[in-house]
Write a protein that holds these residues in place. Structure first.
Motif, PDB file in Angstrom:
ATOM      1  N   GLY A 190      54.209  53.771 -25.198  1.00 31.85           N
ATOM      2  CA  GLY A 190      53.931  54.082 -24.067  1.00 31.85           C
ATOM      3  C   GLY A 190      53.426  55.260 -23.404  1.00 31.85           C
ATOM      4  O   GLY A 190      53.461  55.534 -21.999  1.00 31.85           O
ATOM      5  N   PHE A 191      53.496  56.335 -24.161  1.00 36.58           N
ATOM      6  CA  PHE A 191      52.794  57.587 -23.596  1.00 36.58           C
ATOM      7  C   PHE A 191      51.195  57.566 -23.471  1.00 36.58           C
ATOM      8  O   PHE A 191      50.654  56.952 -24.181  1.00 36.58           O
ATOM      9  CB  PHE A 191      53.364  58.796 -24.460  1.00 36.58           C
ATOM     10  CG  PHE A 191      54.826  58.989 -24.911  1.00 36.58           C
ATOM     11  CD1 PHE A 191      55.256  59.710 -23.823  1.00 36.58           C
ATOM     12  CD2 PHE A 191      55.743  58.359 -25.849  1.00 36.58           C
ATOM     13  CE1 PHE A 191      56.802  60.162 -23.672  1.00 36.58           C
ATOM     14  CE2 PHE A 191      56.908  58.785 -25.643  1.00 36.58           C
ATOM     15  CZ  PHE A 191      57.639  59.453 -24.643  1.00 36.58           C
ATOM     16  N   LYS A 192      50.870  58.691 -22.520  1.00 38.78           N
ATOM     17  CA  LYS A 192      49.605  58.745 -22.444  1.00 38.78           C
ATOM     18  C   LYS A 192      49.220  59.992 -23.221  1.00 38.78           C
ATOM     19  O   LYS A 192      49.773  61.240 -22.659  1.00 38.78           O
ATOM     20  CB  LYS A 192      49.395  58.878 -20.931  1.00 38.78           C
ATOM     21  CG  LYS A 192      49.455  57.702 -20.007  1.00 38.78           C
ATOM     22  CD  LYS A 192      48.783  56.398 -20.747  1.00 38.78           C
ATOM     23  CE  LYS A 192      48.968  55.207 -20.000  1.00 38.78           C
ATOM     24  NZ  LYS A 192      48.103  54.058 -20.392  1.00 38.78           N
ATOM     25  N   VAL A 193      48.496  59.927 -24.317  1.00 38.06           N
ATOM     26  CA  VAL A 193      48.141  61.271 -24.950  1.00 38.06           C
ATOM     27  C   VAL A 193      46.987  61.773 -24.536  1.00 38.06           C
ATOM     28  O   VAL A 193      46.128  61.193 -24.386  1.00 38.06           O
ATOM     29  CB  VAL A 193      48.066  60.716 -26.592  1.00 38.06           C
ATOM     30  CG1 VAL A 193      47.721  61.998 -27.276  1.00 38.06           C
ATOM     31  CG2 VAL A 193      49.496  60.225 -27.114  1.00 38.06           C
ATOM     32  N   ILE A 194      47.086  63.143 -24.308  1.00 33.81           N
ATOM     33  CA  ILE A 194      46.010  63.942 -23.894  1.00 33.81           C
ATOM     34  C   ILE A 194      45.732  65.157 -24.832  1.00 33.81           C
ATOM     35  O   ILE A 194      46.933  65.651 -25.089  1.00 33.81           O
ATOM     36  CB  ILE A 194      46.697  64.742 -22.333  1.00 33.81           C
ATOM     37  CG1 ILE A 194      46.645  63.475 -21.320  1.00 33.81           C
ATOM     38  CG2 ILE A 194      45.440  65.666 -21.910  1.00 33.81           C
ATOM     39  CD1 ILE A 194      47.190  64.123 -20.167  1.00 33.81           C
ATOM     40  N   LEU A 195      44.485  64.841 -25.264  1.00 31.82           N
ATOM     41  CA  LEU A 195      44.027  65.980 -26.065  1.00 31.82           C
ATOM     42  C   LEU A 195      43.382  67.202 -25.360  1.00 31.82           C
ATOM     43  O   LEU A 195      42.493  67.162 -24.755  1.00 31.82           O
ATOM     44  CB  LEU A 195      43.089  65.484 -27.060  1.00 31.82           C
ATOM     45  CG  LEU A 195      43.452  63.910 -27.733  1.00 31.82           C
ATOM     46  CD1 LEU A 195      42.499  63.534 -28.734  1.00 31.82           C
ATOM     47  CD2 LEU A 195      44.785  64.173 -28.502  1.00 31.82           C
ATOM     48  N   LEU A 196      43.925  68.455 -25.701  1.00 30.06           N
ATOM     49  CA  LEU A 196      43.399  69.722 -24.704  1.00 30.06           C
ATOM     50  C   LEU A 196      43.035  70.568 -25.933  1.00 30.06           C
ATOM     51  O   LEU A 196      44.020  71.088 -26.782  1.00 30.06           O
ATOM     52  CB  LEU A 196      44.575  70.053 -24.148  1.00 30.06           C
ATOM     53  CG  LEU A 196      44.509  71.498 -23.506  1.00 30.06           C
ATOM     54  CD1 LEU A 196      43.277  71.469 -22.419  1.00 30.06           C
ATOM     55  CD2 LEU A 196      45.633  71.548 -22.609  1.00 30.06           C
TER      56      LEU A 196
END
Length: 284
Positions: A190-196
């Motif tokens: 359920g995590f929203k993975v953000i690639l930075l």
């Protein structure tokens, strides 16, 4: 005659006493001088031993044991963020870093860190409102540039931005398997993975999207790359500002993973940060 004798005796005694005092003073001066010279000699020997050890460790091939010990200490200093602003790895550490990166220890270290991430996750429960976020860097966190740096003697050669862009434009950077597994697990729970990433959006945007896709990084929330307004900023400033914007959107940053300290330093870094090893280059 008796008075004359007494006077003579007193003069003789006084003269003897003066000689004894002079002898004692001379003895003390000599002793003090010798002690100082001994202390000085010990200090010189200590400095010589230290200098010889360092010199031996910094001359490629003179003593493999000393060089290996130095390079191990150097790599430890890098990971502890005590070695900053370095441009290339020491020339004598080329083989050491090569052995670390391709000999198995690098991947074992990453696996250990990921084990710690899973242990942390055991105590975290996403709220299920689509605002529980996790941040990943891209280069040498999700995608490996090991093939590129192999040709650069694992960081002995100076960084060349033009050559790196040429490499990254090919979209051939392989996934780090354990990281891809973690990425999928985070999305699953359920995590929203953000690639930075600090990659330039205009020149590497399409290639990076394609590379991530062909390596299995599917389902992430957002890929954020460096736009023209952030060019020239340090990674710490740039990533801190982007994380601030993410949190202003309501996201809770539970975890933040990167291979550089500059991925994790600054403001709004998240509840926990996890650093992967990287002795090949330093990003300020």
């Amino acid at each position: 005659m008796e008075r004359t004798c007494n006077m003579a005796c007193m003069v003789a005694a006084m003269a003897k006493w003066k000689r004894e005092v002079l002898v004692m003073i001379l003895f003390l001066l000599i002793s003090t001088t010798i002690a100082k010279e001994v202390t000085k000699a010990k200090g010189v020997r200590h400095r010589k031993r230290h200098s010889a050890t360092v010199a031996q460790a910094t001359i490629n091939g003179t003593s493999s044991n000393s060089s290996e010990a130095y390079c191990l200490s150097w790599r430890m200093a890098v990971e502890a963020n005590n070695m900053r602003g370095w441009r290339t790895i020491p020339t004598q550490c080329w083989r050491h870093v090569q052995g670390y990166m391709v000999g198995g220890q690098y991947y074992r270290d990453i696996s250990l860190i990921i084990d710690q991430i899973y242990a942390y996750l055991d105590g975290v429960t996403p709220l299920g409102d689509a605002l529980d976020a996790w941040i990943f860097d891209v280069d040498d966190t999700c995608l490996s540039n090991l093939f590129y740096y192999r040709a650069k003697r694992f960081g002995c050669d100076p960084y060349n931005p033009t050559e790196f862009k040429t490499w990254a434009s090919k979209g051939e950077s392989p996934a780090i398997p354990a990281v891809l597994d973690l990425f999928n697990k985070l999305i699953e729970v359920g995590f929203k993975v953000i690639l930075l990433t600090g990659r330039d959006e205009e020149t590497l945007g399409e290639a990076t999207v394609d590379n991530l896709l062909n390596q299995g990084f599917v389902g992430y929330e957002r890929l954020i790359m460096r736009s023209p307004e952030y060019r020239g900023q340090s990674a710490v400033m740039y990533k801190s500002e982007i994380r601030r914007q993410i949190m202003e959107l309501g996201y809770r940053i539970w975890g933040n993973v990167g291979d550089q300290w500059s991925d994790l330093q600054g403001n709004f870094s998240g509840d926990r940060t996890f650093k992967f090893p990287n002795p090949m280059y330093f990003v300020p």
